[in-house]
Design a protein around this motif. Sequence first.
Motif, short mmCIF file in Angstrom:
data_model
loop_
_atom_site.label_atom_id
_atom_site.label_comp_id
_atom_site.label_asym_id
_atom_site.label_seq_id
_atom_site.Cartn_x
_atom_site.Cartn_y
_atom_site.Cartn_z
N PRO A 18 -4.90 -14.62 -20.18
CA PRO A 18 -3.97 -14.52 -21.30
C PRO A 18 -2.63 -15.19 -21.04
CG PRO A 18 -5.05 -12.41 -20.91
CD PRO A 18 -5.41 -13.31 -19.77
N ARG A 19 -2.11 -15.08 -19.81
CA ARG A 19 -0.80 -15.68 -19.52
C ARG A 19 -0.85 -17.19 -19.63
NH1 ARG A 19 1.91 -13.61 -14.15
NH2 ARG A 19 3.51 -15.01 -15.02
N ALA A 20 -1.94 -17.79 -19.13
CA ALA A 20 -2.07 -19.24 -19.22
C ALA A 20 -2.20 -19.68 -20.67
CB ALA A 20 -3.31 -19.70 -18.42
N ALA A 21 -2.96 -18.92 -21.46
CA ALA A 21 -3.10 -19.26 -22.88
C ALA A 21 -1.77 -19.14 -23.60
CB ALA A 21 -4.14 -18.33 -23.53
N ALA A 22 -0.99 -18.11 -23.26
CA ALA A 22 0.31 -17.94 -23.89
C ALA A 22 1.25 -19.10 -23.56
CB ALA A 22 0.93 -16.61 -23.44
N LYS A 23 1.21 -19.55 -22.30
CA LYS A 23 2.04 -20.69 -21.90
C LYS A 23 1.63 -21.95 -22.67
CE LYS A 23 3.20 -19.22 -17.19
NZ LYS A 23 3.07 -19.54 -15.75
N SER A 24 0.34 -22.13 -22.86
CA SER A 24 -0.14 -23.32 -23.57
C SER A 24 0.32 -23.31 -25.02
CB SER A 24 -1.67 -23.39 -23.49
OG SER A 24 -2.11 -23.53 -22.16
N TRP A 25 0.15 -22.17 -25.68
CA TRP A 25 0.58 -22.09 -27.08
C TRP A 25 2.09 -22.23 -27.21
CZ3 TRP A 25 -2.40 -22.76 -31.06
CH2 TRP A 25 -3.76 -22.45 -30.97
N ALA A 26 2.82 -21.69 -26.22
CA ALA A 26 4.28 -21.81 -26.26
C ALA A 26 4.72 -23.26 -26.09
CB ALA A 26 4.91 -20.94 -25.18
N ALA A 27 3.95 -24.03 -25.32
CA ALA A 27 4.31 -25.43 -25.07
C ALA A 27 3.92 -26.35 -26.22
CB ALA A 27 3.64 -25.91 -23.79
N LEU A 28 3.01 -25.89 -27.07
CA LEU A 28 2.52 -26.75 -28.15
C LEU A 28 3.64 -27.17 -29.09
CD1 LEU A 28 0.10 -28.10 -29.49
CD2 LEU A 28 -0.32 -25.96 -30.75
N GLY A 29 4.51 -26.25 -29.46
CA GLY A 29 5.60 -26.57 -30.38
C GLY A 29 6.55 -27.62 -29.82
N PRO A 30 7.11 -27.40 -28.61
CA PRO A 30 8.02 -28.41 -28.04
C PRO A 30 7.37 -29.78 -27.84
CG PRO A 30 8.28 -26.32 -26.90
CD PRO A 30 7.11 -26.16 -27.80
N LEU A 31 6.10 -29.79 -27.41
CA LEU A 31 5.44 -31.08 -27.19
C LEU A 31 5.17 -31.79 -28.52
CD1 LEU A 31 2.91 -30.25 -24.31
CD2 LEU A 31 5.03 -31.57 -24.17
N THR A 32 4.85 -31.02 -29.55
CA THR A 32 4.68 -31.63 -30.87
C THR A 32 6.00 -32.19 -31.38
OG1 THR A 32 2.87 -30.10 -31.39
CG2 THR A 32 3.92 -31.22 -33.25
N ALA A 33 7.08 -31.43 -31.18
CA ALA A 33 8.40 -31.91 -31.60
C ALA A 33 8.78 -33.18 -30.84
CB ALA A 33 9.45 -30.82 -31.35
N ARG A 34 8.43 -33.24 -29.57
CA ARG A 34 8.72 -34.46 -28.81
C ARG A 34 7.95 -35.65 -29.35
NH1 ARG A 34 6.22 -37.45 -25.13
NH2 ARG A 34 7.49 -38.67 -23.66
N SER A 35 6.69 -35.43 -29.72
CA SER A 35 5.90 -36.51 -30.30
C SER A 35 6.48 -36.97 -31.63
CB SER A 35 4.45 -36.06 -30.48
OG SER A 35 3.82 -35.81 -29.24
N LEU A 36 6.97 -36.01 -32.42
CA LEU A 36 7.61 -36.37 -33.70
C LEU A 36 8.86 -37.21 -33.46
CD1 LEU A 36 7.25 -33.10 -35.81
CD2 LEU A 36 6.26 -35.35 -36.33
N LYS A 37 9.64 -36.85 -32.44
CA LYS A 37 10.84 -37.63 -32.12
C LYS A 37 10.45 -39.04 -31.69
CE LYS A 37 13.69 -33.66 -30.80
NZ LYS A 37 14.38 -32.97 -29.67
N SER A 38 9.35 -39.16 -30.97
CA SER A 38 8.87 -40.49 -30.57
C SER A 38 8.52 -41.32 -31.79
CB SER A 38 7.66 -40.36 -29.64
OG SER A 38 8.00 -39.72 -28.43
N CYS A 39 7.92 -40.67 -32.80
CA CYS A 39 7.60 -41.38 -34.04
C CYS A 39 8.86 -41.86 -34.74
CB CYS A 39 6.80 -40.48 -34.97
SG CYS A 39 5.12 -40.12 -34.43
N LEU A 40 9.88 -41.01 -34.76
CA LEU A 40 11.14 -41.37 -35.41
C LEU A 40 11.82 -42.53 -34.70
CD1 LEU A 40 12.57 -37.83 -36.23
CD2 LEU A 40 11.53 -39.46 -37.81
N ARG A 41 11.62 -42.60 -33.39
CA ARG A 41 12.23 -43.70 -32.62
C ARG A 41 11.40 -44.97 -32.68
NH1 ARG A 41 13.37 -39.42 -28.80
NH2 ARG A 41 11.49 -39.98 -27.64
N THR A 42 10.21 -44.88 -33.31
CA THR A 42 9.32 -46.04 -33.40
C THR A 42 9.00 -46.28 -34.86
OG1 THR A 42 8.33 -45.31 -31.31
CG2 THR A 42 7.21 -47.09 -32.49
N PRO A 43 9.82 -47.08 -35.56
CA PRO A 43 9.61 -47.29 -37.00
C PRO A 43 8.22 -47.81 -37.36
CG PRO A 43 11.75 -48.11 -36.32
CD PRO A 43 11.01 -47.76 -35.06
N SER A 44 7.60 -48.57 -36.44
CA SER A 44 6.28 -49.13 -36.76
C SER A 44 5.24 -48.02 -36.96
CB SER A 44 5.82 -50.08 -35.65
OG SER A 44 5.71 -49.40 -34.41
#
Length: 271
Positions: free
Chosen positions: A12-38
């Motif tokens: 359960p602890r590992a699963a909780a860490k994974s789900w907790a990391a999903l939001g920040p990593l998704t936000a980082r990917s979105l920021k990468s999209c914003l920095r890449t107009p193409s």
Amino acid sequence: MSTITTPRPTGPRAAAKSWAALGPLTARSLKSCLRTPSLLLSPLLTSAFFMIIYEGQLSSVSAAATPGGRYIDVVLPLCLLTTAFTGGATAGQLLVRDIGSGYHARLWLTPVGRWVLVTAPVLAGVVVLAAQAAALTGLGLLLGLDPVSGAPAVLALVAAAILLGTGFLLLAAAVGLHTGNSSAVGSVTLVFFPLSFFTATFVPRDLLGGWMAHAADINPLTPPLEAMRSLLTAPWNEQNLLPGTLVALTILVAGAAAAHLTLIRRTRTGV
């Protein structure tokens, strides 16, 4: 060749860490999209350009043959379809960039579940695709779009584009994870783009004849395209969305399976 094997925490602890990391990593990917107009603007602007050109040049000659006399009902679903598979390369390109920079390898050594490393860019791609589909549909409304079933049909149209595009996002993510090559990711678009011209591209399906009609019959993109057009031109009780939905779900399942198998392979062989 040596492989990298790192112990993976479970429970359960590992699963909780994974789900907790999903939001920040998704936000980082979105920021990468914003920095890449193409990644963000290219599919949207291309589809918007062709929609305006098609509507402007073909509406007068095709209005009599289109339901309700509105050519935008024909061309908007086509542009949403092409946006789905051109914008679907987003997740693969994000993965390729992270693999090339070494960021992906560093994440691979963290206690975060490896499924998160693929899911995050796919979710970012879904958000981008939703924004692109909504913007194109808004442009369609400005060009005279007036669905028979009203606002719910507009929302269903955007949802259909997102569902179809998610399958392409997963396929592109699988290719990016397997090859680490941006050109290979682009091949996902190249496979489906020509198919969009061997269906009822510019006219309703019942106006096709000869070999083109037979090509449309076997083209896997025909059912979702016809379903999206039906959302705009027919009341709910007259729509047949099942064939298009099944094709979209098939692409989704195939993409998820490809991403899963590619992730297993990369786990076994190392980064």
